[in-house]
Design a protein around this motif. Sequence first.
Motif, PDB file in Angstrom:
ATOM      1  N   PRO A   7     -17.927  12.142  86.316  1.00 38.81           N
ATOM      2  CA  PRO A   7     -18.604  10.932  85.837  1.00 38.81           C
ATOM      3  C   PRO A   7     -19.802  10.592  86.719  1.00 38.81           C
ATOM      4  O   PRO A   7     -19.699  10.551  87.942  1.00 38.81           O
ATOM      5  CB  PRO A   7     -17.521   9.856  85.943  1.00 38.81           C
ATOM      6  N   ILE A   8     -20.946  10.380  86.080  1.00 37.36           N
ATOM      7  CA  ILE A   8     -22.128   9.877  86.779  1.00 37.36           C
ATOM      8  C   ILE A   8     -22.321   8.445  86.291  1.00 37.36           C
ATOM      9  O   ILE A   8     -22.661   8.213  85.127  1.00 37.36           O
ATOM     10  CB  ILE A   8     -23.385  10.720  86.487  1.00 37.36           C
ATOM     11  N   LEU A   9     -22.052   7.483  87.157  1.00 34.98           N
ATOM     12  CA  LEU A   9     -22.084   6.068  86.789  1.00 34.98           C
ATOM     13  C   LEU A   9     -23.514   5.545  86.825  1.00 34.98           C
ATOM     14  O   LEU A   9     -24.264   5.821  87.769  1.00 34.98           O
ATOM     15  CB  LEU A   9     -21.193   5.249  87.717  1.00 34.98           C
ATOM     16  N   TYR A 179     -35.470   4.754  80.089  1.00 30.88           N
ATOM     17  CA  TYR A 179     -34.907   4.525  78.752  1.00 30.88           C
ATOM     18  C   TYR A 179     -34.154   5.753  78.229  1.00 30.88           C
ATOM     19  O   TYR A 179     -33.788   5.783  77.054  1.00 30.88           O
ATOM     20  CB  TYR A 179     -35.995   4.139  77.742  1.00 30.88           C
ATOM     21  N   GLY A 180     -33.933   6.741  79.077  1.00 27.64           N
ATOM     22  CA  GLY A 180     -33.301   7.970  78.629  1.00 27.64           C
ATOM     23  C   GLY A 180     -34.213   8.815  77.763  1.00 27.64           C
ATOM     24  O   GLY A 180     -33.754   9.779  77.137  1.00 27.64           O
ATOM     25  N   GLY A 181     -35.502   8.487  77.725  1.00 31.34           N
ATOM     26  CA  GLY A 181     -36.431   9.159  76.828  1.00 31.34           C
ATOM     27  C   GLY A 181     -36.870  10.516  77.345  1.00 31.34           C
ATOM     28  O   GLY A 181     -37.536  10.606  78.384  1.00 31.34           O
ATOM     29  N   LYS A 202     -27.640   9.595  77.942  1.00 35.10           N
ATOM     30  CA  LYS A 202     -26.636  10.151  77.035  1.00 35.10           C
ATOM     31  C   LYS A 202     -25.254   9.931  77.630  1.00 35.10           C
ATOM     32  O   LYS A 202     -25.073  10.068  78.843  1.00 35.10           O
ATOM     33  CB  LYS A 202     -26.888  11.642  76.805  1.00 35.10           C
ATOM     34  N   ARG A 203     -24.288   9.612  76.791  1.00 35.58           N
ATOM     35  CA  ARG A 203     -22.950   9.303  77.271  1.00 35.58           C
ATOM     36  C   ARG A 203     -22.116  10.570  77.441  1.00 35.58           C
ATOM     37  O   ARG A 203     -22.186  11.485  76.619  1.00 35.58           O
ATOM     38  CB  ARG A 203     -22.257   8.341  76.308  1.00 35.58           C
ATOM     39  N   PRO A 216     -25.702  13.819  81.428  1.00 31.57           N
ATOM     40  CA  PRO A 216     -25.238  12.546  80.863  1.00 31.57           C
ATOM     41  C   PRO A 216     -24.700  11.619  81.947  1.00 31.57           C
ATOM     42  O   PRO A 216     -24.365  12.061  83.055  1.00 31.57           O
ATOM     43  CB  PRO A 216     -24.124  12.988  79.918  1.00 31.57           C
ATOM     44  N   ARG A 217     -24.620  10.344  81.599  1.00 32.66           N
ATOM     45  CA  ARG A 217     -24.058   9.357  82.530  1.00 32.66           C
ATOM     46  C   ARG A 217     -23.148   8.393  81.778  1.00 32.66           C
ATOM     47  O   ARG A 217     -23.130   8.351  80.553  1.00 32.66           O
ATOM     48  CB  ARG A 217     -25.177   8.574  83.243  1.00 32.66           C
TER      49      ARG A 217
END
Length: 236
Positions: A7-9, A179-181, A202-203, A216-217
Amino acid sequence: MKPSAIPILLYHSIDVPPASDKPFRSLHVHPDRFRSQMRWLKRLGYQGLSMRDAQPYLEGKKQGKVAVITFDDGFLNVYQHAMPVLKEFGFTATNYFVANQIAGRNEWDIPKGAIEIPCMNAEQLREWAAQGHEVGAHTLDHIYLPGADLAEAERQIAGSKKVLEDILGSEVTNFCYPYGGETQAIRDITRKAGYTYATTTKRGHARATDDPFGLPRRYIRRTDGGLLFLKRLISL
């Protein structure tokens, strides 16, 4: 052996949330809640690590119960409220700084009605690093990279690395897309700029088989109490 899922928080602001009519309220995690979450990590046997310290785990070269802790934007309240908690539990973390807002504020959100949040200054950034934490890059101006032409995207990505390295006096190897863009072309620019990893919004959990420039995080929000925090930590 199946690759470990790490997990990357993802955190932003560690402060008392603003009034309910303010946008982006979910980005503010109360300092008491943050301490409780770090306590849960420790109690469950996790070691909280920065992206840099977690690299052997992310590459699958080392096994262990780790959670990566990241903060976006370089806010002063992370220095004030999160850094002492990280020290208390023996954790390290990565903070992704908006290079042109060192000693500035969240200029990208204020026009949308968000409250003003000060960013760390250069001295505080260096102290963050001196405490064992990592300085990562988050562009020069917190722009949405897919909305820019590739020349501007390159300027934002490579330029933020240089500005932060000049302040820090050491290499900056991790990047986060505002923004995850991102697109494949933007991932390629980030790789060419000399970074090791880049994180998204991304989850999911990160694995050694993932593209290192599209990790992802797990988003941690204001309302994530004990059970919901544990769900985000464990759920794949």
